[in-house]
Design a protein around this motif. Sequence first.
Motif, PDB file in Angstrom:
ATOM      1  N   MET A 140       1.919 -10.540   2.183  1.00  0.00           N
ATOM      2  CA  MET A 140       2.942  -9.043   2.010  1.00  0.00           C
ATOM      3  C   MET A 140       3.284  -8.893   3.281  1.00  0.00           C
ATOM      4  O   MET A 140       3.590  -7.961   2.888  1.00  0.00           O
ATOM      5  CB  MET A 140       1.919  -8.412   0.923  1.00  0.00           C
ATOM      6  CG  MET A 140       1.994  -8.940  -0.435  1.00  0.00           C
ATOM      7  SD  MET A 140       1.376  -8.229  -2.064  1.00  0.00           S
ATOM      8  CE  MET A 140       1.961  -9.226  -3.061  1.00  0.00           C
ATOM      9  N   HIS A 183      -0.451  -3.494  -3.546  1.00  0.00           N
ATOM     10  CA  HIS A 183      -0.231  -3.824  -4.931  1.00  0.00           C
ATOM     11  C   HIS A 183      -0.830  -3.762  -5.609  1.00  0.00           C
ATOM     12  O   HIS A 183      -1.704  -3.139  -6.314  1.00  0.00           O
ATOM     13  CB  HIS A 183      -0.269  -5.372  -4.328  1.00  0.00           C
ATOM     14  CG  HIS A 183       0.326  -7.074  -5.601  1.00  0.00           C
ATOM     15  ND1 HIS A 183      -0.202  -7.008  -6.948  1.00  0.00           N
ATOM     16  CD2 HIS A 183       2.190  -6.614  -5.314  1.00  0.00           C
ATOM     17  CE1 HIS A 183       0.735  -7.980  -7.189  1.00  0.00           C
ATOM     18  NE2 HIS A 183       2.103  -7.818  -6.707  1.00  0.00           N
ATOM     19  N   GLY A 197      -2.779  -5.965   0.125  1.00  0.00           N
ATOM     20  CA  GLY A 197      -2.487  -6.977  -1.346  1.00  0.00           C
ATOM     21  C   GLY A 197      -3.166  -8.202   0.178  1.00  0.00           C
ATOM     22  O   GLY A 197      -4.130  -8.260   0.289  1.00  0.00           O
ATOM     23  N   ASP A 210       5.314  -4.085  -7.016  1.00  0.00           N
ATOM     24  CA  ASP A 210       4.816  -5.390  -7.234  1.00  0.00           C
ATOM     25  C   ASP A 210       5.701  -6.124  -5.410  1.00  0.00           C
ATOM     26  O   ASP A 210       6.027  -5.031  -5.047  1.00  0.00           O
ATOM     27  CB  ASP A 210       5.422  -6.058  -8.405  1.00  0.00           C
ATOM     28  CG  ASP A 210       7.411  -6.127  -8.460  1.00  0.00           C
ATOM     29  OD1 ASP A 210       8.207  -4.976  -7.434  1.00  0.00           O
ATOM     30  OD2 ASP A 210       8.156  -6.363  -9.624  1.00  0.00           O
ATOM     31  N   SER A 211       5.524  -7.379  -5.530  1.00  0.00           N
ATOM     32  CA  SER A 211       6.089  -7.624  -4.333  1.00  0.00           C
ATOM     33  C   SER A 211       7.465  -7.731  -3.845  1.00  0.00           C
ATOM     34  O   SER A 211       7.844  -6.904  -3.094  1.00  0.00           O
ATOM     35  CB  SER A 211       6.220  -9.195  -4.546  1.00  0.00           C
ATOM     36  OG  SER A 211       4.952  -9.787  -5.270  1.00  0.00           O
TER      37      SER A 211
END
Length: 304
Positions: A64, A24, A60, A40-41
């Motif tokens: 996630m 991340h 992360g 990003d996610s």
Amino acid sequence: MMEDRLKQQIRELLSERNAVLLAHNYMRDEVQEIADLTGDSLGLSIEAARTDADVIVFCGVHFMAESAAILSPGKKVLLPRLDAGCPMADMVTADKLVALKAEHPGVPVVTYVNSSAAVKAVSDICCTSANAVKVVNSLPDKEIIFVPDRNLGKFVAARSDKNFYYWDGYCPTHERLRPEAVQKLKSEHPDALFVCHPECNPAVVALADHACSTSGMYEWCRKSPAKKIIIGTEAGILYKLKQDNPDKEFILASPALVCPNMKLTSLEDIRDALLSMKPIVSVPEEIRVPAKQALDRMLAIPRD
Ligand code: 13P
Ligand code: SF4
């Protein structure tokens, strides 16, 4: 140098195990540096769903890695630090969400990916900060339940004509940024623009020239003509921002913008995870299947 040897060892182990290292945008600099992919996610979920590696090493936080396990059931998902959680994700449980749903029969639940697999499993559709507005506006319903981030919920509500039922969750890291701190910086740097994450308090978002996901911030800062930008999100984002924009100055809006969970994973932890092939994050099928439906519905919505 010790760190170089460690990085080399990790790269060798990754290729021996046919593993991919996803990180991340908030991870420590050295972890971002050796990752196969940072994002990003949303970007990381897409990558986790389509990679052909046998093993995903997720740098992360726990939700996630869970999303990767939900989306890629045939793969081993390693989370080098099992204690890397997300306090916001812990603010909602499946039982409490089911109880709220019972109070509002027929109202769809939009769940921010910062949530457990069990919560996703009782949700209609997921969203990330990158696509939340699109996800909500894609629904035909006039009302929605939005969990767990009340700040992101309010950000989306301002860009939608639907009625929202909020959950009172929030990110403690982003919530620490106060509007007074932003105002002070803006007056000290009148030539600077201010960009922040929608997890920030609405009073902070109201001061922003733009609010978006972490990867959205990379793009916005790259395209912006401003030479000085105040950043309202977790400090880890500065690594790539500075690397990609050597001609621009980035000012972190507050020294409190550090997520302790995102800072846990070290190079040693990654090496140890690859050596022992532990800790594994997995999701039981009865939760994984309905949780995947909520994530798949989100992923079916085209990206901008
Ligand atoms: P994004 O990178 O998707 O914007 O998410 C921010 C975050 O807080 C992840 O925990
Ligand atoms: Fe959770 Fe906030 Fe940390 Fe993201 S930055 S992992 S939302 S506590």
